[in-house]
Design a protein around this motif. Structure first.
Motif, PDB file in Angstrom:
ATOM      1  N   ASP A 111      -6.685  -8.296   4.513  1.00 44.81           N
ATOM      2  CA  ASP A 111      -8.142  -8.348   4.401  1.00 44.81           C
ATOM      3  C   ASP A 111      -8.226  -8.864   2.991  1.00 44.81           C
ATOM      4  N   GLU A 112      -9.564  -9.338   2.686  1.00 46.13           N
ATOM      5  CA  GLU A 112      -9.614  -9.812   1.431  1.00 46.13           C
ATOM      6  C   GLU A 112      -9.956  -8.504   0.416  1.00 46.13           C
ATOM      7  N   GLY A 113      -9.160  -8.854  -0.529  1.00 44.81           N
ATOM      8  CA  GLY A 113      -9.282  -7.520  -1.834  1.00 44.81           C
ATOM      9  C   GLY A 113      -7.886  -6.624  -1.461  1.00 44.81           C
ATOM     10  N   LEU A 114      -7.351  -6.946  -0.563  1.00 41.45           N
ATOM     11  CA  LEU A 114      -6.138  -6.008  -0.119  1.00 41.45           C
ATOM     12  C   LEU A 114      -4.856  -6.589  -0.049  1.00 41.45           C
ATOM     13  N   ALA A 115      -4.842  -7.664  -0.650  1.00 39.91           N
ATOM     14  CA  ALA A 115      -3.611  -8.368  -0.622  1.00 39.91           C
ATOM     15  C   ALA A 115      -2.845  -8.115  -1.920  1.00 39.91           C
ATOM     16  N   ILE A 116      -1.739  -7.096  -1.801  1.00 40.88           N
ATOM     17  CA  ILE A 116      -1.347  -6.664  -3.001  1.00 40.88           C
ATOM     18  C   ILE A 116       0.361  -6.681  -2.906  1.00 40.88           C
ATOM     19  N   GLU A 117       0.802  -7.476  -4.074  1.00 43.13           N
ATOM     20  CA  GLU A 117       2.128  -7.672  -4.109  1.00 43.13           C
ATOM     21  C   GLU A 117       2.851  -6.713  -5.046  1.00 43.13           C
ATOM     22  N   MET A 118       3.732  -5.681  -4.554  1.00 38.93           N
ATOM     23  CA  MET A 118       4.121  -4.635  -5.548  1.00 38.93           C
ATOM     24  C   MET A 118       5.102  -5.231  -6.383  1.00 38.93           C
ATOM     25  N   ASP A 119       5.221  -4.787  -7.814  1.00 34.73           N
ATOM     26  CA  ASP A 119       6.250  -5.270  -8.552  1.00 34.73           C
ATOM     27  C   ASP A 119       7.624  -4.652  -8.400  1.00 34.73           C
ATOM     28  N   LEU A 120       8.607  -5.390  -8.526  1.00 32.66           N
ATOM     29  CA  LEU A 120       9.948  -5.000  -7.761  1.00 32.66           C
ATOM     30  C   LEU A 120      10.532  -3.720  -8.354  1.00 32.66           C
ATOM     31  N   PRO A 121      10.407  -3.318  -9.721  1.00 35.20           N
ATOM     32  CA  PRO A 121      10.840  -2.190  -9.975  1.00 35.20           C
ATOM     33  C   PRO A 121      10.260  -0.920  -9.346  1.00 35.20           C
TER      34      PRO A 121
ATOM     35  N   THR B 157      15.710  -6.258  -3.756  1.00 34.43           N
ATOM     36  CA  THR B 157      15.088  -5.022  -3.758  1.00 34.43           C
ATOM     37  C   THR B 157      15.746  -3.985  -2.739  1.00 34.43           C
ATOM     38  N   ASN B 158      16.404  -4.435  -1.705  1.00 36.52           N
ATOM     39  CA  ASN B 158      16.777  -3.644  -0.811  1.00 36.52           C
ATOM     40  C   ASN B 158      18.067  -3.020  -0.809  1.00 36.52           C
ATOM     41  N   GLU B 159      18.373  -1.458  -0.758  1.00 38.69           N
ATOM     42  CA  GLU B 159      19.439  -0.841  -0.762  1.00 38.69           C
ATOM     43  C   GLU B 159      19.781  -0.778   0.677  1.00 38.69           C
ATOM     44  N   ASP B 160      21.027  -1.483   1.191  1.00 40.25           N
ATOM     45  CA  ASP B 160      21.426  -1.249   2.516  1.00 40.25           C
ATOM     46  C   ASP B 160      21.826  -0.108   3.105  1.00 40.25           C
TER      47      ASP B 160
ATOM     48  N   VAL C  86       5.261   8.913  -4.689  1.00 37.19           N
ATOM     49  CA  VAL C  86       4.975   7.738  -3.613  1.00 37.19           C
ATOM     50  C   VAL C  86       3.506   7.360  -3.996  1.00 37.19           C
ATOM     51  N   TRP C  87       2.545   8.275  -4.296  1.00 37.60           N
ATOM     52  CA  TRP C  87       1.255   7.738  -4.438  1.00 37.60           C
ATOM     53  C   TRP C  87       1.131   6.929  -5.655  1.00 37.60           C
ATOM     54  N   MET C  88       1.784   7.513  -6.980  1.00 37.07           N
ATOM     55  CA  MET C  88       1.794   6.583  -7.877  1.00 37.07           C
ATOM     56  C   MET C  88       2.450   5.255  -7.865  1.00 37.07           C
ATOM     57  N   LEU C  89       3.201   4.970  -7.158  1.00 28.54           N
ATOM     58  CA  LEU C  89       4.014   3.811  -7.000  1.00 28.54           C
ATOM     59  C   LEU C  89       3.484   2.715  -5.946  1.00 28.54           C
ATOM     60  N   ASP C  90       2.877   3.247  -4.916  1.00 29.22           N
ATOM     61  CA  ASP C  90       2.521   2.600  -3.810  1.00 29.22           C
ATOM     62  C   ASP C  90       1.173   2.026  -3.946  1.00 29.22           C
TER      63      ASP C  90
ATOM     64  N   ARG D   9      11.411  -0.704  -5.682  1.00 33.45           N
ATOM     65  CA  ARG D   9      12.679  -0.144  -5.590  1.00 33.45           C
ATOM     66  C   ARG D   9      12.750   1.354  -5.752  1.00 33.45           C
ATOM     67  N   ARG D  10      11.922   1.778  -6.797  1.00 30.32           N
ATOM     68  CA  ARG D  10      11.747   3.167  -6.889  1.00 30.32           C
ATOM     69  C   ARG D  10      11.185   3.987  -5.612  1.00 30.32           C
ATOM     70  N   LEU D  11      10.159   3.151  -5.091  1.00 31.26           N
ATOM     71  CA  LEU D  11       9.603   3.690  -3.841  1.00 31.26           C
ATOM     72  C   LEU D  11      10.586   4.011  -2.709  1.00 31.26           C
ATOM     73  N   MET D  12      11.427   2.919  -2.471  1.00 30.98           N
ATOM     74  CA  MET D  12      12.388   2.731  -1.326  1.00 30.98           C
ATOM     75  C   MET D  12      13.506   3.855  -1.787  1.00 30.98           C
ATOM     76  N   THR D  13      13.652   4.333  -2.893  1.00 28.54           N
ATOM     77  CA  THR D  13      14.528   5.561  -3.316  1.00 28.54           C
ATOM     78  C   THR D  13      13.843   6.717  -2.821  1.00 28.54           C
TER      79      THR D  13
END
Length: 467
Positions: free
Chosen positions: A368-378, A459-462, A425-429, A381-385
């Motif tokens: 939706d408008e205003g909610l298109a957000i691309e996360m920075d890769l670092p 970004t992905n850890e397999d 998670v909240w700080m990163l996501d 990566r931390r969020l995935m961890t």
């Protein structure tokens, strides 16, 4: 013309047509058979006829779209395990850092026989039942680890400078597809945000045989006792079409969910929501998607977005709007996975991204408008961890750089050091924070600043194989 003569002519035409079709197919089969015979007779090295047939099947499907394929026996068993969400084994995720090196344990699963036996992340599998497997391919090792429930497997593991021997009893391993924000002290999932328990949070990793019952159980236990609901479909590559329809139906009272069209645009089926929902329609709802949200994930998201039931945040989805049927071969030992139809969202807009489509064409699902957000890769990566540590508590406190396909240099270049060690998670996501704040404007929590540099491309850890 006499009726009898007309009947004879019609029968002759039908028989002639059938013979023509049969002749064409027979000619094709004879061509393949002739080629096999010549390869077997003249090729400079001995050949395996079955391997040639498997290669021919793979070659045929390679000329179709990217989602059609021949699935050989070993991969078909793994495919069935994924869809059925269970397998018989010891319950570990493994990878193989180098092709000529041993298979390594990434983590034992929660509640698995491997965890109970003391298997640790980083253990290298050296022997299975007395056979040295240190140089075998990861698939071969995984096959040896699996077996009937109740049978035992003897392992020799290399842990640092020592070898550890253990015997593990195989069990039925359940692969969960509906997970929460974090685990409690008993390792049970909590389906509420840690930062705000009044926000229900469900992350779905796939759409398998058990997904519908898993989600239904979670929603009934939550019992609408929340102020907002987030369904996270990021990284969810899809699965079963019927599972997607049933999941969407849990949130919609009426209206079209998805339609499928076969060759020539002929409408094959139209799925419609039934009366009743498991989440009160007055409770705001959001769905999170990303570039890897595909197929069944896009069906659910598009249906709820078109009906105005949920806001959508994150990034544009993958754009896989085709239906594949699994057609067994060799009495169920192998299979053909063939694209048989395309599906369309309730607005009848196309979901599938064609090979010639670009960003300006209509495909996939757009936030939706205003909610298109691309996360920075670092941060991603931390969020995935953090997500993996929530799923697999044995990973907490482990040096994760040893399990990452990203080099230390790339991590430093990507601004990893700019992220606080205690980042949550909240700080990163940022996409999660954005949709929650859109649904509950009064809710504000400070997030970490975004790193300036963004040079990583991976970004992905397999978590490659389950055994």
């Amino acid at each position: 013309m006499l009726p009898r003569n007309l009947t004879i002519i019609c029968i002759t035409l039908v028989v002639s047509t059938a013979c023509h079709v049969l002749q064409q197919r027979t000619h094709t089969a004879l061509l393949v058979g002739e080629a096999l015979e010549m390869i077997d007779r003249y090729y400079v090295e001995p050949v395996d006829d079955r391997q040639l047939i498997l290669s021919a099947l793979a070659g045929m499907t390679a000329t179709l779209d990217q989602h059609s394929e021949f699935i050989p026996p070993v991969e078909y068993r793994a495919f069935q395990d994924t869809i059925q969400q269970e397998f018989a084994g010891i319950g570990i995720y493994v990878d193989q850092p180098s092709t000529d090196g041993p298979v390594r344990v990434i983590t034992p699963l929660v509640g698995s026989p491997a965890l109970a036996a003391g298997v640790l992340p980083g253990d290298e599998i050296i022997e299975v039942d007395g056979e040295v497997v240190a140089t075998l391919d990861i698939r071969e090792v995984s096959e040896r680890l699996r077996g009937p429930v109740g049978t035992t497997v003897d392992l020799t593991l290399r842990r640092g400078d020592e070898e550890v021997k253990t015997t593990i009893v195989r069990d039925r391993i359940q692969m969960e597809s509906v997970i929460g924000d974090h685990r409690d002290e008993n390792n049970n999932w909590v389906y509420r945000l840690d930062e705000n328990p009044r926000v229900a949070y469900v992350r779905m990793t796939s759409f398998g045989d058990k997904t519908v019952s898993e989600l239904e159980s979670v929603l009934r236990n939550l019992n609408n006792d929340f102020d907002a609901f987030v369904l996270d479909l990021r990284g969810n590559g899809g699965g079963l079409l019927n599972a997607a329809v049933e999941v969407a139906d849990m949130f919609l009272n009426s209206g079209k969910i998805v339609s499928t069209k076969t060759r020539g645009g002929r409408l094959e089926e139209e799925a419609v929501a039934t009366q009743g929902t498991l989440v009160n329609t007055n409770i705001p709802m959001a769905i999170l998607i990303d570039h890897d949200s595909a197929s069944a994930s896009e069906i659910v998201t598009a249906a709820l977005q078109d009906h105005g039931r949920a806001i959508v945040g994150g990034t544009r989805s993958f754009g896989k709007g085709t239906v594949q049927n699994i057609l067994p071969l060799e009495y169920g030992r192998s299979a053909l996975r063939l694209t048989v139809a395309k599906y369309f969202r309730p607005s009848d807009q196309n979901i599938h991204r064609g090979k010639d489509d670009d960003e300006d064409d209509i495909w996939g699902v757009t936030p939706d408008e205003g909610l298109a957000i691309e996360m920075d890769l670092p941060s991603l990566r931390r969020l995935m961890t953090l997500w993996q540590e929530a799923s697999y508590p044995s990973l907490k406190g482990i040096d994760r750089t040893a399990f990452s396909s990203i080099t230390t240099e790339a991590s430093e270049a990507g601004g990893q050091d700019d992220i606080p060690e205690d980042a949550t998670v909240w700080m990163l996501d940022k996409p999660l924070a954005a949709v929650v704040q859109r649904m509950l404007p009064e809710y504000r929590v400070e997030q970490s600043s975004e790193p300036e540099d963004d040079q990583d491309t991976e970004t992905n850890e397999d978590l490659n194989k389950a055994a």
